[in-house]
Design a protein around this motif. Structure first.
Motif, mmCIF file in Angstrom:
data_model
loop_
_atom_site.group_PDB
_atom_site.id
_atom_site.type_symbol
_atom_site.label_atom_id
_atom_site.label_comp_id
_atom_site.label_asym_id
_atom_site.label_seq_id
_atom_site.Cartn_x
_atom_site.Cartn_y
_atom_site.Cartn_z
ATOM 1 N N UNK A 163 0.868 -1.178 0.000
ATOM 2 C CA UNK A 163 0.000 0.000 0.000
ATOM 3 C C UNK A 163 0.903 1.226 0.000
ATOM 4 N N UNK A 164 0.676 2.109 -0.965
ATOM 5 C CA UNK A 164 1.497 3.310 -1.126
ATOM 6 C C UNK A 164 0.782 4.522 -0.547
ATOM 7 N N UNK A 165 1.593 5.447 -0.030
ATOM 8 C CA UNK A 165 1.066 6.707 0.497
ATOM 9 C C UNK A 165 2.129 7.784 0.343
ATOM 10 N N UNK A 166 1.700 9.032 0.464
ATOM 11 C CA UNK A 166 2.656 10.135 0.411
ATOM 12 C C UNK A 166 3.617 9.996 1.584
ATOM 13 N N UNK A 167 4.858 10.360 1.376
ATOM 14 C CA UNK A 167 5.917 10.125 2.357
ATOM 15 C C UNK A 167 5.635 10.802 3.699
ATOM 16 N N UNK A 168 5.260 12.073 3.672
ATOM 17 C CA UNK A 168 5.024 12.799 4.920
ATOM 18 C C UNK A 168 4.249 14.075 4.644
ATOM 19 N N UNK A 169 4.073 14.858 5.702
ATOM 20 C CA UNK A 169 3.285 16.104 5.572
ATOM 21 C C UNK A 169 3.957 17.123 4.669
ATOM 22 N N UNK A 170 5.278 17.031 4.486
ATOM 23 C CA UNK A 170 5.956 17.959 3.580
ATOM 24 C C UNK A 170 5.550 17.703 2.128
ATOM 25 N N UNK A 171 5.467 16.446 1.751
ATOM 26 C CA UNK A 171 5.046 16.093 0.397
ATOM 27 C C UNK A 171 3.588 16.485 0.201
ATOM 28 N N UNK A 172 2.763 16.232 1.214
ATOM 29 C CA UNK A 172 1.358 16.623 1.148
ATOM 30 C C UNK A 172 1.232 18.134 0.945
ATOM 31 N N UNK A 173 1.956 18.906 1.742
ATOM 32 C CA UNK A 173 1.896 20.370 1.635
ATOM 33 C C UNK A 173 2.410 20.848 0.283
ATOM 34 N N UNK A 174 3.512 20.265 -0.189
ATOM 35 C CA UNK A 174 4.064 20.648 -1.494
ATOM 36 C C UNK A 174 3.031 20.425 -2.589
ATOM 37 N N UNK A 175 2.419 19.246 -2.600
ATOM 38 C CA UNK A 175 1.432 18.928 -3.621
ATOM 39 C C UNK A 175 0.218 19.846 -3.523
ATOM 40 N N UNK A 176 -0.272 20.078 -2.311
ATOM 41 C CA UNK A 176 -1.420 20.960 -2.133
ATOM 42 C C UNK A 176 -1.111 22.382 -2.597
ATOM 43 N N UNK A 177 0.103 22.859 -2.303
ATOM 44 C CA UNK A 177 0.489 24.206 -2.718
ATOM 45 C C UNK A 177 0.578 24.324 -4.239
ATOM 46 N N UNK A 178 1.158 23.320 -4.881
ATOM 47 C CA UNK A 178 1.266 23.352 -6.343
ATOM 48 C C UNK A 178 -0.120 23.302 -6.973
ATOM 49 N N UNK A 179 -0.978 22.433 -6.465
ATOM 50 C CA UNK A 179 -2.335 22.349 -7.003
ATOM 51 C C UNK A 179 -3.098 23.655 -6.791
ATOM 52 N N UNK A 180 -2.928 24.277 -5.641
ATOM 53 C CA UNK A 180 -3.572 25.572 -5.392
ATOM 54 C C UNK A 180 -3.012 26.639 -6.321
ATOM 55 N N UNK A 181 -1.711 26.614 -6.529
ATOM 56 C CA UNK A 181 -1.077 27.591 -7.420
ATOM 57 C C UNK A 181 -1.627 27.457 -8.839
ATOM 58 N N UNK A 182 -1.722 26.233 -9.325
ATOM 59 C CA UNK A 182 -2.220 26.004 -10.680
ATOM 60 C C UNK A 182 -3.660 26.503 -10.792
ATOM 61 N N UNK A 183 -4.439 26.334 -9.736
ATOM 62 C CA UNK A 183 -5.820 26.798 -9.740
ATOM 63 C C UNK A 183 -5.946 28.313 -9.774
ATOM 64 N N UNK A 184 -4.896 29.026 -9.311
ATOM 65 C CA UNK A 184 -4.942 30.480 -9.275
ATOM 66 C C UNK A 184 -4.021 31.144 -10.288
ATOM 67 N N UNK A 185 -3.231 30.350 -10.967
ATOM 68 C CA UNK A 185 -2.253 30.900 -11.916
ATOM 69 C C UNK A 185 -2.965 31.288 -13.211
ATOM 70 N N UNK A 186 -2.421 32.258 -13.919
ATOM 71 C CA UNK A 186 -2.959 32.594 -15.244
ATOM 72 C C UNK A 186 -2.912 31.370 -16.161
ATOM 73 N N UNK A 187 -3.764 31.366 -17.179
ATOM 74 C CA UNK A 187 -3.922 30.209 -18.051
ATOM 75 C C UNK A 187 -2.672 29.842 -18.837
ATOM 76 N N UNK A 188 -1.828 30.777 -19.161
ATOM 77 C CA UNK A 188 -0.640 30.452 -19.947
ATOM 78 C C UNK A 188 0.231 31.667 -20.111
ATOM 79 N N UNK A 189 1.287 31.560 -20.930
ATOM 80 C CA UNK A 189 2.187 32.689 -21.137
ATOM 81 C C UNK A 189 1.443 33.910 -21.654
ATOM 82 N N UNK A 190 1.709 35.037 -21.015
ATOM 83 C CA UNK A 190 1.098 36.297 -21.445
ATOM 84 C C UNK A 190 -0.354 36.459 -21.034
ATOM 85 N N UNK A 191 -0.892 35.511 -20.285
ATOM 86 C CA UNK A 191 -2.308 35.600 -19.888
ATOM 87 C C UNK A 191 -2.490 36.590 -18.761
#
Length: 103
Positions: A75-103
């Motif tokens: 059974x696989x899981x994320x290594x620790x809370x640091x990996x969880x936080x990193x992934x959550x931050x990246x996903x949140x960033x993508x949700x708030x980032x402009x759509x692409x270059x020059x957007x």
């Protein structure tokens, strides 16, 4: 200000390179929801089991996931809370980032 050492920069680059695969990001995002076995990951993500296993091997090597054996299943899981936080931050960033270059 403390500068980042060359070896630390290399380790960070290795992790970032490991995250540069949509399939590996999908695996990590699925594990964010709950730990699971290779077969479940393959089914949930519509990927072949050998493909998922290869990605998991790299993610384990990079210290992003861990596996624990329960009988014949790993059974696989994320290594620790640091990996969880990193992934959550990246996903949140993508949700708030402009759509692409020059957007």
């Amino acid at each position: 200000m403390e500068l980042l050492s060359a070896s630390d920069a290399s380790a960070v680059a290795d992790v970032m390179q490991g995250l540069a695969s949509p399939a590996r990001i999908r695996i990590l995002a699925r594990l964010l929801a709950a730990p699971c076995a290779v077969g479940e990951l393959a089914e949930d993500l519509s990927l072949g089991q050998p493909t998922v296993s290869n990605h998991l091997r790299l993610l384990r090597h990079l210290g992003l996931v861990t596996g624990r054996r329960t009988g014949r299943t790993v059974v696989y899981e994320l290594h620790d809370e640091h990996v969880t936080a990193l992934l959550q931050q990246v996903l949140a960033h993508v949700g708030h980032a402009p759509a692409g270059p020059g957007a």
